[in-house]
Design an enzyme around this catalytic site. Structure first.
Site, PDB file in Angstrom:
ATOM      1  N   ARG A  78      -3.278   6.660   1.081  1.00  0.00           N
ATOM      2  CA  ARG A  78      -3.347   7.426   1.502  1.00  0.00           C
ATOM      3  C   ARG A  78      -3.180   9.036   2.875  1.00  0.00           C
ATOM      4  O   ARG A  78      -3.490   9.214   2.702  1.00  0.00           O
ATOM      5  CB  ARG A  78      -5.145   6.979   2.372  1.00  0.00           C
ATOM      6  CG  ARG A  78      -6.376   7.071   1.838  1.00  0.00           C
ATOM      7  CD  ARG A  78      -7.545   6.558   2.126  1.00  0.00           C
ATOM      8  NE  ARG A  78      -6.717   5.538   2.180  1.00  0.00           N
ATOM      9  CZ  ARG A  78      -7.889   4.083   3.127  1.00  0.00           C
ATOM     10  NH1 ARG A  78      -8.878   4.381   3.525  1.00  0.00           N
ATOM     11  NH2 ARG A  78      -7.257   2.786   2.933  1.00  0.00           N
TER      12      ARG A  78
ATOM     13  N   ASP B 189      -6.591  -2.475  -7.132  1.00  0.00           N
ATOM     14  CA  ASP B 189      -7.174  -3.454  -6.338  1.00  0.00           C
ATOM     15  C   ASP B 189      -7.741  -4.377  -6.500  1.00  0.00           C
ATOM     16  O   ASP B 189      -8.114  -5.392  -7.726  1.00  0.00           O
ATOM     17  CB  ASP B 189      -8.114  -2.331  -5.993  1.00  0.00           C
ATOM     18  CG  ASP B 189      -8.959  -2.595  -3.851  1.00  0.00           C
ATOM     19  OD1 ASP B 189      -8.713  -2.502  -3.602  1.00  0.00           O
ATOM     20  OD2 ASP B 189      -9.460  -3.976  -3.949  1.00  0.00           O
TER      21      ASP B 189
ATOM     22  N   TYR C  64     -14.681 -11.618  -0.402  1.00  0.00           N
ATOM     23  CA  TYR C  64     -15.260  -9.740  -0.840  1.00  0.00           C
ATOM     24  C   TYR C  64     -16.725 -10.121  -1.488  1.00  0.00           C
ATOM     25  O   TYR C  64     -17.629  -9.745  -0.623  1.00  0.00           O
ATOM     26  CB  TYR C  64     -14.176  -9.140  -0.918  1.00  0.00           C
ATOM     27  CG  TYR C  64     -13.518  -8.828  -0.233  1.00  0.00           C
ATOM     28  CD1 TYR C  64     -13.456  -7.964   0.925  1.00  0.00           C
ATOM     29  CD2 TYR C  64     -12.555  -9.728   0.309  1.00  0.00           C
ATOM     30  CE1 TYR C  64     -12.807  -7.146   1.271  1.00  0.00           C
ATOM     31  CE2 TYR C  64     -11.751  -9.246   0.853  1.00  0.00           C
ATOM     32  CZ  TYR C  64     -11.483  -7.488   2.095  1.00  0.00           C
ATOM     33  OH  TYR C  64     -10.660  -7.026   2.709  1.00  0.00           O
TER      34      TYR C  64
ATOM     35  N   ARG D 183       0.775  -1.290  -0.690  1.00  0.00           N
ATOM     36  CA  ARG D 183       0.498  -0.151   0.309  1.00  0.00           C
ATOM     37  C   ARG D 183       0.825   1.682   0.157  1.00  0.00           C
ATOM     38  O   ARG D 183       0.228   2.871   1.008  1.00  0.00           O
ATOM     39  CB  ARG D 183      -1.038  -0.030   1.236  1.00  0.00           C
ATOM     40  CG  ARG D 183      -1.828  -1.284   1.110  1.00  0.00           C
ATOM     41  CD  ARG D 183      -3.052  -0.786   0.683  1.00  0.00           C
ATOM     42  NE  ARG D 183      -4.372  -1.939   0.572  1.00  0.00           N
ATOM     43  CZ  ARG D 183      -5.213  -1.601   0.954  1.00  0.00           C
ATOM     44  NH1 ARG D 183      -5.288  -0.516   1.907  1.00  0.00           N
ATOM     45  NH2 ARG D 183      -6.026  -2.370   0.787  1.00  0.00           N
TER      46      ARG D 183
ATOM     47  N   ARG E 149      -7.180  11.944  -5.140  1.00  0.00           N
ATOM     48  CA  ARG E 149      -8.278  11.448  -4.415  1.00  0.00           C
ATOM     49  C   ARG E 149     -10.346  12.399  -4.274  1.00  0.00           C
ATOM     50  O   ARG E 149     -10.482  11.718  -4.335  1.00  0.00           O
ATOM     51  CB  ARG E 149      -7.863  10.501  -3.406  1.00  0.00           C
ATOM     52  CG  ARG E 149      -9.378   9.727  -2.834  1.00  0.00           C
ATOM     53  CD  ARG E 149      -9.400   8.467  -3.353  1.00  0.00           C
ATOM     54  NE  ARG E 149     -10.465   7.789  -2.872  1.00  0.00           N
ATOM     55  CZ  ARG E 149     -12.066   7.749  -2.499  1.00  0.00           C
ATOM     56  NH1 ARG E 149     -12.630   8.634  -3.534  1.00  0.00           N
ATOM     57  NH2 ARG E 149     -12.608   6.632  -2.028  1.00  0.00           N
TER      58      ARG E 149
HETATM   59  O1  CP3 Z   1       0.054  -1.125  -2.621  1.00  0.00           O
HETATM   60  C1  CP3 Z   1      -0.047  -0.699  -3.209  1.00  0.00           C
HETATM   61  O2  CP3 Z   1       0.343   0.501  -3.283  1.00  0.00           O
HETATM   62  C2  CP3 Z   1      -1.007  -0.735  -4.484  1.00  0.00           C
HETATM   63  C3  CP3 Z   1      -2.094  -1.160  -4.334  1.00  0.00           C
HETATM   64  C4  CP3 Z   1      -3.806  -1.844  -4.070  1.00  0.00           C
HETATM   65  C5  CP3 Z   1      -4.138  -1.283  -3.230  1.00  0.00           C
HETATM   66  N1  CP3 Z   1      -5.051  -2.140  -2.094  1.00  0.00           N
HETATM   67  C6  CP3 Z   1      -5.207  -0.028  -3.195  1.00  0.00           C
HETATM   68  C7  CP3 Z   1      -6.125   0.558  -2.174  1.00  0.00           C
HETATM   69  C8  CP3 Z   1      -3.756  -2.747  -3.336  1.00  0.00           C
HETATM   70  C9  CP3 Z   1      -2.135  -4.106  -4.122  1.00  0.00           C
HETATM   71  C10 CP3 Z   1      -4.341  -3.407  -2.353  1.00  0.00           C
HETATM   72  C11 CP3 Z   1      -4.481  -4.760  -2.234  1.00  0.00           C
HETATM   73  C12 CP3 Z   1      -5.647  -4.721  -1.426  1.00  0.00           C
HETATM   74  N2  CP3 Z   1      -7.104  -4.781  -1.408  1.00  0.00           N
HETATM   75  C13 CP3 Z   1      -6.057  -5.867  -0.256  1.00  0.00           C
HETATM   76  C14 CP3 Z   1      -5.329  -7.121  -0.354  1.00  0.00           C
HETATM   77  C15 CP3 Z   1      -4.155  -6.451   0.678  1.00  0.00           C
HETATM   78  C16 CP3 Z   1      -4.324  -6.125   2.096  1.00  0.00           C
HETATM   79  O3  CP3 Z   1      -4.472  -5.242   2.574  1.00  0.00           O
HETATM   80  O4  CP3 Z   1      -4.810  -6.923   2.590  1.00  0.00           O
HETATM   81  C17 CP3 Z   1      -6.806  -6.332  -0.283  1.00  0.00           C
HETATM   82  C18 CP3 Z   1      -7.830  -7.183   1.010  1.00  0.00           C
HETATM   83  C19 CP3 Z   1      -7.714  -5.318  -0.886  1.00  0.00           C
HETATM   84  C20 CP3 Z   1      -9.554  -4.854  -0.605  1.00  0.00           C
HETATM   85  C21 CP3 Z   1      -9.408  -3.176  -0.550  1.00  0.00           C
HETATM   86  N3  CP3 Z   1      -8.970  -2.045  -1.064  1.00  0.00           N
HETATM   87  C22 CP3 Z   1      -9.903  -2.509   0.916  1.00  0.00           C
HETATM   88  C23 CP3 Z   1     -10.602  -3.847   2.561  1.00  0.00           C
HETATM   89  C24 CP3 Z   1     -10.303  -1.181   1.062  1.00  0.00           C
HETATM   90  C25 CP3 Z   1     -10.283  -0.667   1.989  1.00  0.00           C
HETATM   91  C26 CP3 Z   1      -9.252  -0.237   3.567  1.00  0.00           C
HETATM   92  C27 CP3 Z   1      -8.814  -0.019   2.907  1.00  0.00           C
HETATM   93  O5  CP3 Z   1      -7.361  -0.409   3.354  1.00  0.00           O
HETATM   94  O6  CP3 Z   1      -8.495   1.153   2.740  1.00  0.00           O
HETATM   95  C28 CP3 Z   1      -9.785  -1.614  -0.453  1.00  0.00           C
HETATM   96  C29 CP3 Z   1      -8.540   0.563  -0.641  1.00  0.00           C
HETATM   97  C30 CP3 Z   1      -8.312   0.999  -0.925  1.00  0.00           C
HETATM   98  N4  CP3 Z   1      -7.124  -0.158  -1.610  1.00  0.00           N
HETATM   99  C31 CP3 Z   1      -6.720   1.679  -0.975  1.00  0.00           C
HETATM  100  C32 CP3 Z   1      -5.615   1.973  -2.418  1.00  0.00           C
HETATM  101  C33 CP3 Z   1      -4.955   2.675  -2.748  1.00  0.00           C
HETATM  102  C34 CP3 Z   1      -8.364   3.171  -0.345  1.00  0.00           C
HETATM  103  C35 CP3 Z   1      -9.011   3.923  -1.198  1.00  0.00           C
HETATM  104  C36 CP3 Z   1      -8.993   4.958  -1.089  1.00  0.00           C
HETATM  105  O7  CP3 Z   1      -8.582   5.913  -1.820  1.00  0.00           O
HETATM  106  O8  CP3 Z   1     -10.479   5.115  -0.757  1.00  0.00           O
END
Ligand code: CP3
Length: 338
Positions: A27, A72, A147, A23, A36
């Protein structure tokens, strides 16, 4: 070009370990939050220009040794028409979650190369801008299925677990469908330009061990086998990896990403030196001033000093509350003490 990450994946790194953070685009970066403000998350994922910009943001600031594609894991179920959106303060939400076995059998047949063309276009635009390796990724079938069934984030995965217990056959059908798409998706990412891929089994620790063996491991194996056949380096991240390391290592992935519970030296001892290890600083550490961050980072650096196949990372994704100065302190500590 900086190829430390690829060297570490091949057991040939020298000097300090390569570092990137799960990540790392997200944010905690003010420049991410600024974009965003004007776009939905899915608009950002669908725009090759925005994906390129957001993927580059953390590299400009910290000079990480790898880029990870901004996207994502849930774009695959979105392509399966579950209707994904990300709501402020809620996380991912599916408009049409799976409710029954009939919903599984009604999933549309799709071609990943077409349905997720926007991802491959983004990789092709981004790749020439990079002087570090690019990581692609996907969710593991069990994590993505959870999910799709819960309709979004959930603490207990109750619907998923009840489904698995009551109707394992349709659950396996769903996992089979997701496995096929995941393999196609990761191979197509590689053909578009990523250098290695990471598979996220983020909810593995929720499963009882026999369930892990039945509903997670065999599908991870199919994915690893298919990627290795194409010579694509693959990293497996699983929460619970400290307990599951031996089973995961038996799949012979290129690398295992260990969560913060794990003791890296003992995992290294038990999995041998053919598998790279990645991890495993607790993301909470980064909510502290640089001196504390550096003290904790040095524990890991000392443990893994001289290991040619170690990649420094967090034990899970970076927290949105993380101060950028703490990340800078972390990267400095790694470069100075590796
Ligand atoms: O790592 C990176 O920078 C690359 C991008 C990336 C995102 N999500 C961007 C994102 C990657 C590799 C993921 C993987 C992801 N997404 C996982 C597996 C990794 C982990 O954390 O266990 C999972 C379970 C998700 C599903 C997901 N996406 C959730 C549960 C959420 C909301 C909770 C959270 O942590 O934000 C997201 C949103 C998300 N994915 C954001 C980002 C930058 C935030 C979105 C926003 O700006 O509102």
């Amino acid at each position: 070009v900086n190829d430390k990450l690829l060297k570490a994946l091949h057991g040939q790194n020298e000097g300090h370990p390569p570092v990137w953070l799960m990540r790392q685009a997200g944010r905690y970066l003010p420049e991410y939050r600024k974009i965003r403000e004007h776009h939905t998350f899915m608009e950002m994922c669908r725009s090759p220009e925005l994906v390129t910009e957001i993927t580059l943001q953390p590299l400009r600031r910290f000079g990480f040794d790898a880029a990870i594609l901004f996207s994502d894991i849930l774009v695959v179920p979105d392509a399966l028409k579950l209707g994904l959106s990300f709501e402020e303060g809620v996380g991912p939400v599916f408009a049409h979650p799976l409710k029954s076995a009939a919903d599984v059998d009604r999933l549309p047949s799709i071609h990943i190369a077409e349905s997720l063309k926007y991802v491959f276009d983004a990789i092709k635009m981004l790749k020439p801008e990079l002087n570090v390796p690019l990581l692609g990724f996907a969710g593991a079938p069990f994590t993505v299925a959870s999910y799709m069934i819960e309709g979004g984030s959930s603490k207990e995965l109750r619907n998923t677990k009840q489904w698995m217990l009551r109707d394992p056959d349709s659950f396996h059908r769903l996992l089979g469908i997701l496995t096929k798409h995941t393999i196609d998706y990761l191979i197509e990412q590689y053909r578009s330009g990523v250098n290695a891929v990471q598979v996220f089994e983020s909810w593995a620790q929720m499963l009882a061990y026999p369930q892990f063996k039945e509903f997670s491991l065999p599908y991870l194996k199919k994915i690893v086998d298919a990627l290795k056949k194409e010579h694509i380096p693959v990293i497996i991240f699983a929460r619970g990896s400290s307990l599951l390391a031996d089973d995961l290592a038996a799949l012979h992935p290129t690398c295992l990403s260990i969560d913060w519970n794990g003791n890296l030296p003992s995992i290294r001892q038990s999995v041998g030196d053919k598998i790279s290890l990645q991890g495993n600083l607790d993301p909470e550490t980064l909510l502290n001033p640089g001196t504390i961050v550096q003290r904790e980072a040095r524990r890991i650096l000392t443990q893994m000093k001289g290991d040619p196949s170690f990649i420094f990372n967090l034990g899970h994704g970076i927290l949105p509350e993380t101060p950028v100065d703490s990340v800078k302190a972390l990267v400095d500590a790694i470069r100075e003490n590796g």
